[in-house]
Structures are given as C-alpha cells and as structure tokens.
Enzyme design. Structure first.
Site, PDB file in Angstrom:
ATOM      1  N   PRO A   2     -14.656  -8.445  29.705  1.00 38.61           N
ATOM      2  CA  PRO A   2     -16.115  -8.515  29.787  1.00 38.61           C
ATOM      3  C   PRO A   2     -16.599  -7.787  31.045  1.00 38.61           C
ATOM      4  O   PRO A   2     -16.245  -8.160  32.159  1.00 38.61           O
ATOM      5  CB  PRO A   2     -16.411 -10.007  29.842  1.00 38.61           C
ATOM      6  N   PRO A  37     -11.797 -14.226  29.411  1.00 38.87           N
ATOM      7  CA  PRO A  37     -10.765 -14.466  30.425  1.00 38.87           C
ATOM      8  C   PRO A  37     -11.237 -14.063  31.826  1.00 38.87           C
ATOM      9  O   PRO A  37     -11.759 -12.968  32.030  1.00 38.87           O
ATOM     10  CB  PRO A  37      -9.596 -13.591  29.967  1.00 38.87           C
ATOM     11  N   ARG A  42     -15.776  -8.291  35.130  1.00 41.01           N
ATOM     12  CA  ARG A  42     -16.173  -7.309  36.148  1.00 41.01           C
ATOM     13  C   ARG A  42     -17.689  -7.161  36.131  1.00 41.01           C
ATOM     14  O   ARG A  42     -18.307  -7.232  35.079  1.00 41.01           O
ATOM     15  CB  ARG A  42     -15.609  -5.927  35.855  1.00 41.01           C
ATOM     16  N   ARG A  73     -14.882 -11.892  19.086  1.00 46.10           N
ATOM     17  CA  ARG A  73     -15.575 -13.154  19.304  1.00 46.10           C
ATOM     18  C   ARG A  73     -16.553 -13.407  18.152  1.00 46.10           C
ATOM     19  O   ARG A  73     -17.097 -12.480  17.573  1.00 46.10           O
ATOM     20  CB  ARG A  73     -16.312 -13.129  20.632  1.00 46.10           C
TER      21      ARG A  73
END
Length: 129
Positions: A2, A37, A42, A73
């Site tokens: 992400p 996770p 970032r 997802r």
C-alpha cells in the site's frame, strides 16, 4: 504494497503538515490488520510548483492523494479503508480549508501483481513467531 502518494500545491507547504497526515494514514491502514501488511506501507509527497487551479484568479490550492494497492482485497475492504483515509484527509485539512480555497481528492489504483517487482526485508520485523 500500500502506497499513499500526495501531490500538493506549494502554496500550502507550510500549513500542510504532511508528516502528521502520513502518521494518521498509516494508522488507518495498520488498524486493518493483515489486509495491509505494515512492512509494505509507504507514504510520500510531491510538491507541485507548476500548476493552475480553476480560473487562476485566486491563490487556490489542492491536495490529491493516490492510494496504490495490489489486487486481491474485497470491495468492502477497499471501500472501508478508502472512506476512512479520506475522512482523515478531510479532518487533517479542515482548518486550512476554513481559511482558504482548497480542493481535496483521493483515488484508488489497484493493479495486478503481474509486472511488479519487489524485494522487502522490512516485513520480517512484523512477522509473528
């Protein structure tokens, strides 16, 4: 993976407090457990010097965020996370928006893992034994 990428106009640089925004955005993602996770999260900002907003008559500003994630997802997870992140953005910039013209936006980009290359040993710090 992400990634939260913010483009912002340089006329709000001193008021934007982007490190604090990133702290809050990271917490939103961390609070969603294994869906995002920790070792892959970032954030970064890109200050824009060359831009024009609306008719150019005012000292308008904008903040545009892109949230990039790999595929996999559920729609519910993506919507809930994006809704929470945009609420954080609106809250973070509320006082600035009350004193100047400011446009906020955010988009989700979901990509296939094919064609992406990654190596990351940060994840090992967060693996449970």
């Amino acid at each position: 993976m992400p990634h939260f990428i913010v483009e912002y106009t340089d006329n709000i640089k001193n008021e934007a407090n982007l490190p604090f925004l990133f702290e809050k955005i990271h917490q939103v993602l961390i609070d969603r457990g294994s869906h995002f996770p920790i070792g892959g999260i970032r954030s970064r900002a890109i200050e824009l010097h060359d831009y024009r907003v609306a008719d150019g008559a005012e000292d308008d500003a904008f903040v545009h965020a892109v949230f990039k994630i790999g595929a996999g997802r559920t729609e519910e997870v993506k919507k809930e996370a994006c809704d929470a992140m945009f609420e954080v953005m609106k809250d973070h910039f509320a006082s600035l928006m009350s004193t100047r013209y400011l446009a906020l936006s955010m988009e989700l980009i979901e990509f296939s893992e094919a064609g992406t290359y990654k190596q990351n040993n940060i994840h090992t710090r967060f693996k449970k034994e």
